[in-house]
Design an enzyme around this catalytic site. Structure first.
Site, mmCIF file in Angstrom:
data_model
loop_
_atom_site.group_PDB
_atom_site.id
_atom_site.type_symbol
_atom_site.label_atom_id
_atom_site.label_comp_id
_atom_site.label_asym_id
_atom_site.label_seq_id
_atom_site.Cartn_x
_atom_site.Cartn_y
_atom_site.Cartn_z
ATOM 1 N N ALA A 241 -68.278 60.177 32.846
ATOM 2 C CA ALA A 241 -68.317 60.807 31.511
ATOM 3 C C ALA A 241 -69.476 61.310 30.612
ATOM 4 C CB ALA A 241 -67.576 59.670 30.617
ATOM 5 N N HIS A 242 -69.182 61.705 29.472
ATOM 6 C CA HIS A 242 -70.869 61.840 29.070
ATOM 7 C C HIS A 242 -71.844 61.623 28.838
ATOM 8 C CE1 HIS A 242 -69.051 60.928 24.623
ATOM 9 N NE2 HIS A 242 -69.610 60.238 25.682
ATOM 10 N N ASN A 243 -73.486 62.204 28.652
ATOM 11 C CA ASN A 243 -74.429 61.307 28.935
ATOM 12 C C ASN A 243 -74.561 59.942 30.002
ATOM 13 O OD1 ASN A 243 -73.793 62.506 25.697
ATOM 14 N ND2 ASN A 243 -76.531 62.180 26.771
ATOM 15 N N SER A 261 -72.388 57.449 28.681
ATOM 16 C CA SER A 261 -73.817 56.534 27.992
ATOM 17 C C SER A 261 -74.197 55.570 29.639
ATOM 18 C CB SER A 261 -74.386 56.578 27.445
ATOM 19 O OG SER A 261 -74.276 57.098 26.074
#
Length: 343
Positions: A241-243, A261
């Site tokens: 997923a993102h980050n 994250s």
């Protein structure tokens, strides 16, 4: 492609015992060897097959001494298994090196720069302002978005999708169906129960020597970058997923999902179907067993299992009792009845 025993020994720094001019053009298991095939023997369990194999050439350890006559030509090396792996790598590179040129139909947009020995398969698209290094192979039906940077010696296999602004280092392999740089899963709830999309304006950075398996997805960051560090190996069908940041030389098996994250350390080994919640910190040298659910931070060097996951040794001890739970409950019930009867 054909190779002689002499040529193979030169690649592997080995010694030929038999016919140095013996030729092979295919690979086989030692028990399935046929004329013209190359095989290897490293596991003593398969030693008996070397006396019956029809393989033309067999790679063996230096320590191997035949106990009776053999037909196959031997190449003696320090470690047969590692040498065979090295040979497979050499053969794979040789095959890829033969792919050069731009097939049609394909589209190369404005301001694209690519290096020597470039290959672009048919029905592929390269967006604007893309920079591509030397010896890059992009196979058919692939899409490279605007402003992407790709280093040297990268293979992008058929049907991959690399979204805009992605940065890919050198010596990477990206397999079919991979999607890098799609939007992260970012939505803000509204009072009426609907959701508003949060723009995902970051990118994805893939460092050197990274392998990404088929149908794996790596989302772009909301801001900043989703980062896959040097030497990471990702299996098929993984969601990053993102980050998220994954540390150097970490390996992750299929069907694992890592939420937004989360930071994963160096040299971790993560089994299949593991679920990792968001905003966590996973330490270095962590081992996570298959199908574990991770909902809290993990310190360096831990080995964990379960859902929610806890210490591997504790899990193993607990599982012994868990699988005997019906028996244990029955014994407790009997004990209660005995106590009540005596009272």
């Amino acid at each position: 492609m054909k190779f002689t025993a002499e040529q193979i020994a030169g690649i592997l720094e080995g010694k030929v015992v038999g016919n140095p001019k013996a030729e092979v053009f295919k690979l086989s298991k030692i028990e399935e060897g046929t004329k013209g095939s190359l095989t290897f023997l490293s596991n003593p369990k398969y030693s008996n097959f070397i006396y019956s194999t029809e393989a033309t050439i067999t790679i063996v350890n230096d320590s191997f001494i035949p106990e009776s006559d053999i037909k196959t030509t031997l190449i003696k090396v320090e470690d047969a298994y590692l040498s065979f792996s090295k040979l497979l790598e050499f053969y794979d590179k040789a095959k890829k090196a033969s792919k050069v040129g731009i097939e049609q139909p394909s589209v190369i947009s404005d301001n694209v720069v690519y290096g020597n020995d470039f290959f672009l398969g048919s029905f592929s698209y390269i967006g604007k302002n893309v920079t591509i290094g030397n010896n890059v192979k992009i196979y058919s039906n692939s899409v490279i978005g605007d402003n992407v940077q790709i280093g040297d010696n990268v293979s992008i296999f058929a049907g991959a999708r690399i979204y805009s602004e992605t940065i890919i280092g050198s010596y990477c392999e990206i397999h079919s169906g991979v999607i890098i740089g799609a939007d992260g899963f970012g939505f803000a709830p509204n009072k009426d129960g609907t959701f508003s999309k949060i723009p995902q304006i970051g990118n994805v950075i893939i460092e050197d020597h990274v392998d990404i398996g088929s149908n794996t997805t790596i989302d772009r960051a909301t801001m900043g970058a989703t980062i896959i560090r040097k030497g990471v190996k990702l299996d098929n069908q993984i969601q990053i997923a993102h980050n998220v940041e994954i540390g150097e030389n970490t390996v992750i098996a299929a069907q694992t999902g890592v939420a937004g994250s989360t930071k994963i350390g160096k040299n971790c080994m993560i089994g299949g179907q593991v679920g990792i919640a968001g905003h966590l910190i996973i330490g270095n040298n962590v081992r996570i067993q298959a199908q574990s659910g991770i909902g809290k931070n993990i310190k360096d060097d831990e080995i964990i299992q379960g859902s929610p996951a806890f210490g591997y040794n504790d899990y193993s001890k607990s599982y012994v009792h868990f699988k005997n739970l019906p028996k244990i409950v029955g014994e407790l019930e009997d004990l209660k009845k005995t106590i009540n009867k005596n009272n």
